[in-house]
Structure formats: C-alpha cells, structure tokens
Design a protein around this motif. Structure first.
Motif, short mmCIF file in Angstrom:
data_model
loop_
_atom_site.label_atom_id
_atom_site.label_comp_id
_atom_site.label_asym_id
_atom_site.label_seq_id
_atom_site.Cartn_x
_atom_site.Cartn_y
_atom_site.Cartn_z
N SER A 157 12.73 5.54 9.36
CA SER A 157 11.57 5.73 10.25
C SER A 157 10.43 6.25 9.40
O SER A 157 10.65 6.73 8.27
CB SER A 157 11.91 6.73 11.35
N PRO A 158 9.21 6.18 9.89
CA PRO A 158 8.10 6.74 9.11
C PRO A 158 8.35 8.20 8.74
O PRO A 158 8.07 8.62 7.60
CB PRO A 158 6.91 6.59 10.06
N LEU A 159 8.89 8.98 9.66
CA LEU A 159 9.20 10.38 9.36
C LEU A 159 10.33 10.49 8.34
O LEU A 159 10.26 11.30 7.40
CB LEU A 159 9.57 11.10 10.66
N GLY A 160 11.35 9.68 8.49
CA GLY A 160 12.47 9.74 7.54
C GLY A 160 12.03 9.41 6.12
O GLY A 160 12.44 10.06 5.16
N PHE A 161 11.19 8.39 6.00
CA PHE A 161 10.69 8.03 4.67
C PHE A 161 9.81 9.14 4.10
O PHE A 161 9.85 9.43 2.90
CB PHE A 161 9.93 6.71 4.72
N ALA A 162 8.99 9.75 4.94
CA ALA A 162 8.12 10.84 4.47
C ALA A 162 8.96 12.02 4.00
O ALA A 162 8.63 12.67 3.00
CB ALA A 162 7.15 11.26 5.57
N LEU A 163 10.02 12.29 4.73
CA LEU A 163 10.90 13.39 4.35
C LEU A 163 11.51 13.14 2.96
O LEU A 163 11.51 14.03 2.10
CB LEU A 163 11.98 13.54 5.42
N ARG A 164 12.02 11.93 2.75
CA ARG A 164 12.62 11.63 1.44
C ARG A 164 11.55 11.68 0.34
O ARG A 164 11.84 12.07 -0.79
CB ARG A 164 13.31 10.28 1.48
N GLY A 201 0.83 -1.21 0.00
CA GLY A 201 0.00 0.00 0.00
C GLY A 201 0.86 1.25 0.00
O GLY A 201 0.59 2.22 -0.75
N HIS A 202 1.88 1.28 0.82
CA HIS A 202 2.76 2.45 0.87
C HIS A 202 3.53 2.63 -0.44
O HIS A 202 3.81 3.76 -0.85
CB HIS A 202 3.76 2.32 2.03
N VAL A 203 3.87 1.52 -1.07
CA VAL A 203 4.59 1.63 -2.34
C VAL A 203 3.63 2.12 -3.43
O VAL A 203 3.97 3.01 -4.23
CB VAL A 203 5.23 0.27 -2.71
N GLU A 204 2.44 1.56 -3.45
CA GLU A 204 1.49 1.95 -4.50
C GLU A 204 1.05 3.40 -4.37
O GLU A 204 0.79 4.07 -5.38
CB GLU A 204 0.29 1.00 -4.49
N SER A 205 0.97 3.90 -3.14
CA SER A 205 0.60 5.31 -2.96
C SER A 205 1.77 6.24 -3.24
O SER A 205 1.61 7.46 -3.24
CB SER A 205 0.12 5.53 -1.52
N GLY A 206 2.96 5.65 -3.44
CA GLY A 206 4.14 6.48 -3.67
C GLY A 206 4.82 6.92 -2.39
O GLY A 206 5.84 7.62 -2.44
N ASP A 207 4.31 6.55 -1.23
CA ASP A 207 4.92 6.98 0.02
C ASP A 207 6.30 6.36 0.25
O ASP A 207 7.18 7.00 0.82
CB ASP A 207 4.02 6.61 1.21
#
Lengths: 374, 374, 374
Positions: B54-61, A341-347
């Motif tokens: 981390s979730p934040l680190g991935f969101a930042l990238r 899901g995270h990959v498909e959303s581009g996250d």
C-alpha cells in the motif's frame, strides 16, 4: 541497465486484463457517427464545435494515428480517410493488437460483442452479464408479476452459466441513494406488476433494481457497478460511490467482490472504500481515455489510498477500437510516468513498482474473477 | 549559499507541534497485529493481500527502515525482524527522535498515551480531551438522566483542568449532518434517559452528541473535529466538513477556535472554510501518512485556498511509532518539495517560504493552543 | 525557432475576453480596506494574521509589485506605499493595461463599474445584468404582488436592451437544490406578496429566485451562474454545479447557453456538465486568483473533461485592479505551463495548443456572447 527503462519496458509488456469492456461497432461510420462515439454526451454535436477538439480527440490523433500509419497529430480528415482506406476490420485489428491487452471481460449488456471481440483481437474473452438487461428480457417474455422473481433467478443462472462476473447500471437507472437492503418479495411482485403493466420499459423502479442487485449478489459472481461519470442519463452527484457505503456493508458478509468502475471524479472516494472494505475494488476505467494528456494525473490520484491489491485496469471501451487502444495506451503511459517518478525519487523500489503495475494491470483481475493465468 | 537548500534545511529543523496525536501500543506485535495498524480498516486482512503493499506500507519500508538500521525498502520480513531484535522501546525512541517533533498534543480518548508518549519521546506533551469519552464515562457512573447535563459539565471541567484542547468524534458517531444549534435541556434529559436505560453504550444519539459538542464550546478550549476519512464506522460522505457550515457559523460568535482534522478527500473544502471563517483551522493529518509517495500532492492541494495562519500540522499517529515518524517525515518532505518549487519558479520569496513552513509546522499551533514557545 | 517559446508568446498576446468581471473601487483604501478585498471572507481580519500571508497575497506581491515599479516580493508596506505614491488612477491603469485583457463583460449587479472600467482600461466593455438586482429594484418600486411578474419582465427587457448576458446569484441566495421547473404564476404572486410585505429585502425566497431565473431564460441571453466558492453567505456544498443538473436539462431545449462561473472546488463537476450538455460552459474564474502559485494545477484540472469549445476565461475581479491583473496573469502563466507541458511530452501539437488557448481565452466568449471580433 536496471532502472526506470526496465520499469517502462516491463509495463509495456503486461498482457492487460481489460476487466470491463464492450464490443466494437461494426461497419462504416461517417464523421458525425465517429465523433458521437468520442463523448459521453448523447446529444447531437453542435455545428460550432467538433469532438476532435477535446482531450480525448487530441489523444486519439496523437496515439492512434501512428497505428494507422499516419504521423502523430494527423488531422481529423487525414485520420478518417486512413480509416476508410484501411477498412474497419484492419483498423480494429491493428488498434487491438497494439493495445497489448491479453484478455477482455466483456459487458454484453449493450448487445453482443463477445464473439466479435474474440475474433477481432485473437485473445480470450469472458462474459460479464448485465443484470438490468436480463431483467428487461424477462419482463418482456410474458411473465406474470408473481412469477417474475423466480423466473429472473432462473434466467440469470442460465445466462451466467459461463460468465465470470455481473454488472449493474443502477447508477444510470436510479442513482446510488437507494435503500441498501434487499427488498421484500411482496414489494418486488407489486413493483413488477406496475412495470409489466407499462409494457416493461427500461427498468428504473428502485425496488426492481434492488431486487436485481441482490439476486446478483446471491448468484455469487464478482459484481461490477458503474460509478461516477457517464452519459447525461445519470445524475452525477447521485453516482458518488460513497452513497453505496450502506449497500457495500450489507454485501460484505456475503463474500462477493464488488468492483466500482470509472468513479471519476470520485475516484478518491472509491479508493477510500477499497481501503476500508475488504471486498471493494475499483478502477478509473473510462476516465483515462476521456482525460487524454491529463490521464496520468488522474491515475496518480487513484493510487493514493487503496492497497495495491484493490485497484484494477479497464478501458470501458465501446464502439471504437480507438477507445480500446487509448485505454491501454494511457494506462501504460500513466503507470510508467507515475511509478518511475516514485522510483527516481527513491520512494519506491524498482521491483516493487513493476510488481504493483502487474497487480493492477493483470494479477488482481485474475484473482478476483478466478481467471487461469495464461 | 542561500537558496532552496537553505529552505530544505530550515524545514528539517522545525520542532513540529504535532497538534493531534495518540499514544504508542506497548509491547510486542505479531505481523497481523502490525499490519492491522497500517490501515483504517478494522476488518481482518484477507489472506490474498498484505497491508505492506500500500502507499503507507511502501513509505514505511522507505523511511522507517533506515531508522532501524536497514537499507531503504527492506522487506517486510526484514523490517519486522529488526523491530523484534531492537525491541519495542528502542524502536519507539528512535522513530520519535528522528521525527523531530518538538511537542505532542495527545488525544487521550483512545485510552492513555500521555505519560507514555512523554517518556518515550522526552518531549513536552499536552492533553486533548475527547468529549464523547467523558460523556460515556459519566453515563456509566450511575448518574440519573436529570443530573447528566450538570454532571457532564462538572466532569468536563475536572478532566480538562490542564488540557489544551477538546476533541469530538461526532463524525464517527453520527456524521456532520446534525442540527447545528444547541439542544434544549429537556431534549437532552429525555435522550439521556433512553441512553442510560440501554446501559450507556457508545453514544450515537445526535441530541447527546450535540449536547457534548456545545458543552465543549462553552468550555472554551480549541475544539478539534475529526473530518474526512477514517475507519469504516463512519459514512465518509457525511463527514465532509462543508456539512459543518451551519455549526461553524453558530460557534463563531463564541470565540472558540475550531480545528478540522485530516479532511481528506475534502481538504479543499476545509481550506475554503478556513479562508472565510476566522475561527476555522484545518490540517491534512492522517492523509499524508496514508498516501505515502503521493502525500506531497495532497499537501500541495491543502495550500491552495487558506491563509497560511489557518493550516496546522498533525500526524494523527496511533499505535505504531512508525506513524509518528512518517507523519513528520512526509510533511517535511512535502513542504520542502512544494515550497522549493514555488521559490524556484519565482512565485514565492525564500524568506516567506521558510516563514510559512514554520507557521504551519509550529507557530499556528502555539498560537491557537496558547502554548509557550520553548 | 518554433516551439514552446512561440506558444508562450502566443498566449501572452491573446486579447483576453474577461467574460465575468466587476468594477474597481474608486479612491483611497487603508490597509484594512485593501486586505478585506483579498479574501472571500466578509469578517474583520483577526489581529494575529494578515491576508497578505495567503496564496493570493503572495501572488500579488510577486506579480503586481513589478507593475508598480517595485521588485518582485516587495513587502506589503512597500506595496501599499507605492500604491499611495502612484495614486489609484495610475495604479489601476497600469494593472489593467498590463493584464492584456481585450474586453470586459461587466456584471453590474454590485453597482456600476461599466463606464468606469471602460475609462480606466480604454477597452470595450459590455454589460451583464444581474437578475436578482433587477428583481429587488422592482420590489422596491411600489409594485403590487399581482403586477410584479409582468413588471419584472418589462424592467428586465429595458435593462438588458444593450446587455450581452445575464447573471444569477441563486447560489448565494438559496443554493442549487431548488425545484428546477419554472414556478406557477400563482405561486410567484403569493411569494411576491409575502416579500413585498416585508419591504422587499434581499430576495431569498426560492419561488422568486426561480421566477427570476426562468424569466432570464425566456429573455434568451447567455446566463451566467455563480457556482462553487464565494463569500460565507453561501453554503458551499449547496453550490456544487451538479445540483443544477435538473435545471440544466430543463433549460436545454430553450436554446440558451449557460455559463458556470468559478466552480472550485467542483470544477471537475462543471467540466463533466460541459461535456455532456451542449449548452453548458464553465470557467475557473476566481479560483485562479485565490490559489496563486497553485493556480496552474487548478487550471490543469479544468482541462480534463470538457471539449475545448466549452471552457472560458474570467477574472471575476472586483474592487482591486490587482485582481483584474492577477486573473489574467495567472491564466496566461497556467495555460503556458500546462500546454507547453503537453507539447513537450508530445501529447499535443504546437498549433493545436495555441488554437486551444485562443479558444478558451477569447474565441469561445466571442461566440457565446455574439461579440464582434475586434
């Protein structure tokens, strides 16, 4: 094709380190005995219900039935008949093999399981020693109160000579709202005197429990703590891992990793502790098995706050190889669903997703417990 | 075409009022310094992990890299190199501009930030004064214990002459399990004597903290309270906003609005308080940034129980402009996902959805803080 | 075609047993009066907001408007005008009929409702007697303190002669952190003396509340306990059902079923208790109505841990027939969404899904309360 199919396949292939697990009950089980292992309740199952009618029961029929050669959702009767027909040994072998677990860290505090699980799975096993079991063995050995502290430390050293971790069930025996500091020796001897005078029953005195915990910290192995839901011996609101905050702060300078197990429904609390305290790790262990079709949602919540290096996998399976299987099956399915899901959303990037799955399913446990990569 | 695309576009266009935010750390940051601002932990980051994982680190990238001209999911090394190459000022400008925030309410209790954020963003800023900072400044001014209460009230009046709100960090300094009533003057003077005698260190005495809180209530500005997760100075289980119930009841007749910040993982508890008490508002602030790909799920939970007039937006960003950007980015994405889901299922009308997004992102804050519409 | 459409249709057809509900307020309501019944808050609604702007308000416009002949999402003004135009009786009849509820278990502790609901719905009704109401009636009858225990038991026997259950609101009057054991008679008489001396106001003395609870247990009918969120009389953190753990253990050997109502946001805690203790059941009652578009997510969480024989349906509707309708509507929609999701993913078999929906919506309540199948 690179894409989420690759991610799903990659997650299927992880040789999971099941970092907290127990053995399989040998021999035949009747239906009542089988059902009693499908719940954390230790009470007789009322006549007007069956444990098969539960999220875990439905997951078992869905995922384990095909491993025994049945259609998905076979009836309980068909399932139990297939179990008898194949024999316990074959059923155990099939379910463990199909779980894809690569190695097991076995809490031997429920009695044995280590050699049996090694033989039944053909995989490496490592021992996790339960502090309270060692203390109770020492208590029943004829030791005096004054000698108990030293004798416990000696026995712990002996029993953990080849162990990779320690486990505490202080959650069951008292709760987490204990004085976080190590007890004084005089307190321990006094509490030991009372306890030994009672014939050393199940240890529930908080001074003795704290003594065992701190002796465990001094031993220096990674320390597992049952947290969150379990059988009705515990008071769940006193097993919120946040109540350990003071204890965790006291342990931090000792350089010992702490692993909070299960944590449900307080898994977000555990993830918070894992973010802010470097030595704290956690898993949702048993919660995946028990929540069945909803396990993906629980797993997703466990991935909200903690750095990915701080989350681990365990099944906490005990008794039925179905539980070893379901722990792995639902973890793989859940990780595949959430991360794709995270990959498909581009996250998330695909490579990151697969890397994180391997960290949580295998690499973090290898690091924490100092396991050799196979 | 009218439809969810219009809703998504409308949410993108909201000039957000970031009603609780801090400044940006000026100058260059090495990787360790940068990573230390990606977590609520104040501990050194262990060598075996990186906060980028981390979730934040991935969101930042994912979300900040394109603002710096990189592909989504650029590596940490690429990202940090781009930061150096563009320079801190340009990076800050770009990230703030791309956030679409329309104005900032700045908690200056971490030191400064107001003028700097105004300049870096080109947007209106308003000050929120931290009660404990003012108290500590007064404590270090050579005041006597007997004079401290009056001197604090004078200094608070002076410092808040042009402020729009007050902030308390009693969650960090004590927890929410304090006596909800205002302390007696004699108690305050006595506690002040002890504190001043110690050289007026960080204030943690509950009598002094209650004194500051109640002086804040008398001042009459909207009162922000940190609630829920934060750095490991706090005991998270003592920061459940429900523990404020008694205090909130005491404040209610004073006609002062209270704003509970962050609240995670107790945001459902905060939403309950916002439903039943007219002066209570809340946000999930920092929780969106830290939960990254899961922030939409957290935001959805925050929309369960409270009337829509009682929920606000904040980033609680501090130090890195990436955090100002992610707060806004993840809020917009989350609102678009959740509300378009409700529209597509037929649960909500399109116009209502856009109206609610504007209430939460902008209008409620304008009302509570008495801001002029731009 | 067999498939999820069959499941959805089957869920629509369940003649729900609404096992905890109240009556409808008779006569005309102005807008303020109507809005005040859309929230658990008992405070005047501030002028800058309307309760229509809430998850419940939006759900009402979505689902109730068509029952009154309006388009979905009619404005509040249109809705209230249609209510006036149709008349209260017609509105009530339409909304109750469209709910598809098959019978109602009415908590008469808010005064009446039983005959009215029977007449307004044309369905069977059964009474649930509120313990605290009976105690307060006895307290105001001129009884002496010494006679109060026996008089209460007599009056309870009389009032429950044809009742199917008991209800306690100890959550409101004290919280769940009470001494779980039955009080001694001498304590009860002493507390009764104090209370009667004060003119027997609303009972909030924990000794008297425990006395009423334990007299209820001795009466032997299923015992409903309000748990979790409600009006601001209660301290929500003291209404976590886990705080009842000790009481539930004490009740267990008495053979009395306990039903935890609402439980939000502690519904996972309630589901845990329902797993481990055979006599404990729960619902998410009022939480579905209040969370509107998010009710499906809340319902899904309630299905994580408990055996399916331990979960029930209720609306807890009071005052507005809209609430009776929404409770049923959102439960049916949520069950259809969640269970068809499990069927489509292959997790559950279709027949099992429909069977579980019938258990939760009807069969479990028939079993617990000993209702005849219609």
């Amino acid at each position: 094709m690179r894409g989420v199919e690759e991610l799903r396949a990659g997650i299927e292939d992880i040789a999971l380190v099941d970092h907290h697990v127990h053995g399989v009950v040998p021999g035949k089980l009747d239906r009542a005995g089988f059902e009693s292992l499908l719940t954390e309740s230790d009470r007789p199952i009322p006549g007007w219900m069956t444990q098969f009618d539960s999220p875990l029961g439905f997951a078992l029929r869905r995922w384990c039935a095909p491993v025994l050669g049945l259609r998905p959702h076979a009836t309980p009767e068909e399932y139990l008949a297939a179990r008898v027909s194949l024999g316990a040994e074959e059923v155990t072998w099939r379910l463990l093999a199909a779980s894809g677990a690569g190695r097991f860290l076995v809490d031997t505090g429920l009695g044995g399981g280590l050699a049996e699980l090694a033989e039944a799975s053909g995989k490496p096993v490592h021992e996790v020693v339960r502090l309270e079991s060692v203390l109770e063995d020492v208590g029943r050995s004829g030791v005096s109160a004054a000698d108990l502290p030293a004798r416990f430390q000696e026995e712990l050293a002996r029993r953990t000579a080849s162990a990779v971790g320690l486990k505490s069930i202080v959650a069951y025996r008292f709760g987490f709202d204990f004085d976080p500091r190590p007890p004084e020796r005089a307190e321990v001897v006094e509490a030991a005197g009372t306890w030994l005078g009672e014939g050393a029953p199940r240890v529930s005195d908080p001074v003795l429990l704290r003594f065992a915990l701190w002796a465990g910290v001094e031993r220096g192995l990674p320390l597992q703590l049952h947290a969150g839901f379990g059988d009705p011996d515990l008071d769940l609101h006193r097993c919120d891992p946040l109540l350990l905050t003071g204890f965790l702060r006291e342990v931090e300078p000792r350089g010992v990793d702490v692993l909070l197990l299960h944590c449900y429904p307080f898994h977000r609390h555990a993830a918070y502790l894992a973010q802010v305290l470097p030595h704290v790790h956690f898993d949702v262990g048993l919660a995946l098995t028990h929540t069945g079709a909803r396990s993906t949602a629980v797993l997703a919540e466990s991935l909200e706050l903690a750095p990915f290096a701080k989350t681990l996998y365990s099944s906490d399976a005990w008794g039925l190889p179905e539980l070893h299987h379901l722990g792995a099956r639902l973890w793989r399915r859940g990780m595949a669903e959430v991360l794709s899901g995270h990959v498909e959303s581009g996250d998330w990037a695909l490579d990151d997703a697969l890397r994180v799955a391997r960290m949580i399913g295998r690499d973090n446990a290898e690091r924490v417990y100092g396991l050799e990569s196979p």
